[in-house]
Enzyme design. Sequence first.
Site, PDB file in Angstrom:
ATOM      1  N   SER A 131       0.838  -1.198   0.000  1.00 30.08           N
ATOM      2  CA  SER A 131       0.000   0.000   0.000  1.00 30.08           C
ATOM      3  C   SER A 131       0.872   1.248   0.000  1.00 30.08           C
ATOM      4  O   SER A 131       2.084   1.182   0.219  1.00 30.08           O
ATOM      5  CB  SER A 131      -0.901   0.022   1.239  1.00 30.08           C
ATOM      6  OG  SER A 131      -0.134   0.285   2.412  1.00 30.08           O
ATOM      7  N   LYS A 132       0.231   2.404  -0.245  1.00 33.43           N
ATOM      8  CA  LYS A 132       0.991   3.652  -0.239  1.00 33.43           C
ATOM      9  C   LYS A 132       1.570   3.948   1.143  1.00 33.43           C
ATOM     10  O   LYS A 132       2.595   4.615   1.258  1.00 33.43           O
ATOM     11  CB  LYS A 132       0.123   4.814  -0.721  1.00 33.43           C
ATOM     12  CG  LYS A 132      -1.065   5.163   0.152  1.00 33.43           C
ATOM     13  CD  LYS A 132      -1.836   6.319  -0.439  1.00 33.43           C
ATOM     14  CE  LYS A 132      -3.055   6.697   0.400  1.00 33.43           C
ATOM     15  NZ  LYS A 132      -2.706   7.191   1.728  1.00 33.43           N
ATOM     16  N   ARG A 133       0.938   3.421   2.190  1.00 31.16           N
ATOM     17  CA  ARG A 133       1.478   3.620   3.539  1.00 31.16           C
ATOM     18  C   ARG A 133       2.845   2.946   3.678  1.00 31.16           C
ATOM     19  O   ARG A 133       3.720   3.447   4.367  1.00 31.16           O
ATOM     20  CB  ARG A 133       0.500   3.069   4.581  1.00 31.16           C
ATOM     21  CG  ARG A 133      -0.760   3.911   4.737  1.00 31.16           C
ATOM     22  CD  ARG A 133      -1.636   3.374   5.841  1.00 31.16           C
ATOM     23  NE  ARG A 133      -2.148   2.040   5.530  1.00 31.16           N
ATOM     24  CZ  ARG A 133      -3.223   1.805   4.788  1.00 31.16           C
ATOM     25  NH1 ARG A 133      -3.895   2.832   4.268  1.00 31.16           N
ATOM     26  NH2 ARG A 133      -3.636   0.582   4.547  1.00 31.16           N
TER      27      ARG A 133
END
Length: 508
Positions: free
Chosen positions: A264-266
């Site tokens: 994910s972008k996290r």
Amino acid sequence: MERRVRVRFAPSPTGPLHMGGVRTALFNYLFAKKHGGDFLLRIEDTDQNRYVPGAEDYIIESLKWCGLVPDEGVGFGGDLGPYRQSERKPIYKKYADQLIENGNAYYSFDTAEELDELRKQAEADKQVFSYDLHTRNSLKNSLTLSSEEVQARLNNGEHYVIRFKMPETRDIVEEDLIRGRVSFNTNQLDDKVLFKSDGMPTYHLANVVDDYLMNITHVIRGEEWLSSMPLHVLLYESLGISENRPRFSHLPLILKPEGKGKLSKRDGDKMGFPVFPLLWNNQETGESYRGYREDGYFPEAFVNMLALLGWNSGTEQEFFSIDELIESFDLTRVVKSGARFDPEKAKWFNRHYLQLKSAAELAALVLPELKEKGIDPDPQKLERIVGLIKERCEFVKDIWAQSHFFFQAPESYDEKTVKSKWKADTNEKLESISALFGTITDWKAEAIKETFSAFMTAKEWGFGAVMVPIRLALVGGSSGPDLFEIFELIGKEETIGRIKSACERIKL
């Protein structure tokens, strides 16, 4: 007669295109080109509430940057459009009505509030509410209401949805081209919404209808859609179009570098790498996310890296041109389990493609950065400099870091190197070497080296005693390309000047 292969990449414009989406597009593209078929781009924007301005243009620009240019689709033309689902709105009602008429779908008048209450009640009883064959006969729909009441509600413009009527106790068996035989029992599936009273279909109906009308032969999509496959198979059957339905393939997830779960972008924010192909700026929220292009990756490196996330050629080969990927690609060699992303491997791929580029190509790429710094070097000189330092670089942006001393004298000197290599007699030796350099008329690397070596032999000085201090004087540190090449490229006066400056500035 065998059908012409036609595949589609069908993203939703709900935000930036994740690298997992790019991989889906890539595998569709490779499959189409391997079999002499067509690659389509379809924008699935039926969920208007989640539409994000700029996302569609971002998708198209990302595909172009990667070299995955569609044969048909939004922005590319074609005979079976429109290729944006919101522009196909009038098409879907006919198919929804057909499902109502043949008993494979029904009207549902339950409000969102009523369904939320049922979910809360189920949660309180430690159960999960599902609108399915176990509950539908006790809810507010055309299966429980009289035909007169149903018609009255429709005539009054009451909000409704059309749900698929999942058959009871059927095993839906499909041969997935990646996963092999997969089976679902309908008793465990819910009655999905297919169509809403505002005239918009949901993903499931629009997806099946569009794949049928666009003659899609193979659906290659992410693992998250595997659970939707039985519904889609049943929709083809219920609409009487099973003979022309596509084969299904479901790609594995791209996993985060560490731990469990989908990338994910996290993860990118936390570990310092992009998860999107291009820089994304949200026009509404002002949020910004890094992109591989802006971080300095070559598109061919990005594509090569993505291709090997979940697929292998069955050989030891790791570097593939797009033509080699097309030639080698086979869905049977896509793995079923998740593929773990390694950001260091991504850099490794980029380094490989940078090394393949000529010094002239790299010089042209770094020139704008140099001009921004007020430096306008001689083209031939710049090519030589780039050729000397390219092996030390992973990205074009590294070229300046590895070559700045060719254009600017060092402003400081590495303290650790000074302490370990600058001795009490270093200034005296460097002053003698400066005087020697002043006598050399043929200021070429080989000639300088020959004269310098003869001088060092005559003096009986060890090379280690002077080479590191000289390098320190010229570049500010202890590493860099061949010192004699540096001499030649920065010039005689600059070489002598930097040595004298270091002798004046470095105090023990």
